[in-house]
Design an enzyme around this catalytic site. Structure first.
Site, PDB file in Angstrom:
ATOM      1  N   ASP A 148       0.861  -1.180   0.000  1.00 54.66           N
ATOM      2  CA  ASP A 148       0.000   0.000   0.000  1.00 54.66           C
ATOM      3  C   ASP A 148       0.893   1.225   0.000  1.00 54.66           C
ATOM      4  O   ASP A 148       1.761   1.362   0.867  1.00 54.66           O
ATOM      5  CB  ASP A 148      -0.901   0.004   1.224  1.00 54.66           C
ATOM      6  N   ALA A 208      -4.195  -0.148  12.511  1.00 51.13           N
ATOM      7  CA  ALA A 208      -3.823  -1.568  12.503  1.00 51.13           C
ATOM      8  C   ALA A 208      -3.455  -2.023  11.094  1.00 51.13           C
ATOM      9  O   ALA A 208      -2.474  -2.753  10.897  1.00 51.13           O
ATOM     10  CB  ALA A 208      -4.968  -2.410  13.052  1.00 51.13           C
ATOM     11  N   TYR A 209      -4.247  -1.584  10.121  1.00 48.52           N
ATOM     12  CA  TYR A 209      -3.946  -1.936   8.732  1.00 48.52           C
ATOM     13  C   TYR A 209      -2.604  -1.352   8.301  1.00 48.52           C
ATOM     14  O   TYR A 209      -1.782  -2.032   7.682  1.00 48.52           O
ATOM     15  CB  TYR A 209      -5.063  -1.428   7.831  1.00 48.52           C
ATOM     16  N   MET A 210      -2.350  -0.082   8.628  1.00 48.54           N
ATOM     17  CA  MET A 210      -1.101   0.554   8.226  1.00 48.54           C
ATOM     18  C   MET A 210       0.107  -0.129   8.865  1.00 48.54           C
ATOM     19  O   MET A 210       1.143  -0.317   8.224  1.00 48.54           O
ATOM     20  CB  MET A 210      -1.125   2.038   8.600  1.00 48.54           C
TER      21      MET A 210
END
Length: 223
Positions: free
Chosen positions: A120, A133-135
């Site tokens: 990403d 959390a995703y990052m």
């Protein structure tokens, strides 16, 4: 499908969207390609590891495209929810690549086998509010790509493709879209095929590239 059009036979994994996987299988077979389906839950791979070679006897490329992308509002973070995204987005790709290294190393492709992870473009840049959390998990994946490139050389190349916006999420309204486009030098969003073409290039036509992270974002990461 871009890989199928490039001559690759496919093994498509799916967790819950069997109908979507079957649609890909039909489309690949319609152009004369082979396509098998395999149910795989990446959260279980991260928790229990990978056993055997997942039934494969040949592997030229491993594309790590599945991901967990769930919001994690500040003040509501919980350890298990964060761990789930880490298992899917970072741990499972490493464990899959490690388990499949013998097959990838034996590939007859120029430069050996290829691993391509979909990262990403924002995970190495400015934080995105509400998706901590995703990052964190994608940043871990980016470092894992560099680590695997060293560990799996010289017979396996490992690279990442970092998409920007190549399809609008339904949650983004018109004003948000305008704000995003204002930061994209090319002045438009991309399309999934823009990412797919870079993936195919890394799998088939880049025998001297490893450890790279290629942004496909219209230049947004420059601003």
């Amino acid at each position: 499908m871009e890989l199928a059009r490039g001559g690759f036979d496919l093994v498509v994994t799916w967790r819950s969207d069997h109908d979507g996987a079957r649609a890909i299988q039909r489309e690949a077979r319609a152009i004369g390609g082979a396509c098998e389906l395999m149910q795989l839950d990446l959260s279980e791979v991260g928790r229990h590891g990978v056993h055997g070679q997942l039934g494969l006897d040949r592997l030229d490329a491993l594309v790590l495209s599945a991901a967990a992308w769930d919001p994690s509002p500040w003040g509501q973070l919980q350890a298990e929810a964060m761990a789930e995204q880490m298992r899917v987005n970072a741990f499972a790709p490493v464990l899959l690549a490690q388990a499949l290294q013998p097959l990838l190393s034996a590939s007859s492709q120029p430069g050996g086998g290829s691993v391509v992870a979909i990262g990403d473009v924002y995970a190495d840049g400015a934080p995105v509010r509400g998706f901590g959390a995703y990052m964190l998990s994608k940043a871990a994946l980016h470092q894992a790509v560099r680590q695997m490139a060293v560990e799996m050389a010289p017979r396996v190349r490992v690279n990442a493709v970092l998409p920007g916006v190549v399809a609008w999420p339904e949650s983004i309204d018109a004003s948000q879209r305008e704000a995003i486009l204002a930061r994209v030098p090319l002045g438009r969003v991309g399309e999934p095929i823009d990412v797919a073409r870079v993936v195919r290039f890394l799998c088939a036509d880049a025998p001297y590239i490893t450890g790279a992270a290629i942004p496909v974002d219209g230049g947004r990461s420059l601003r």
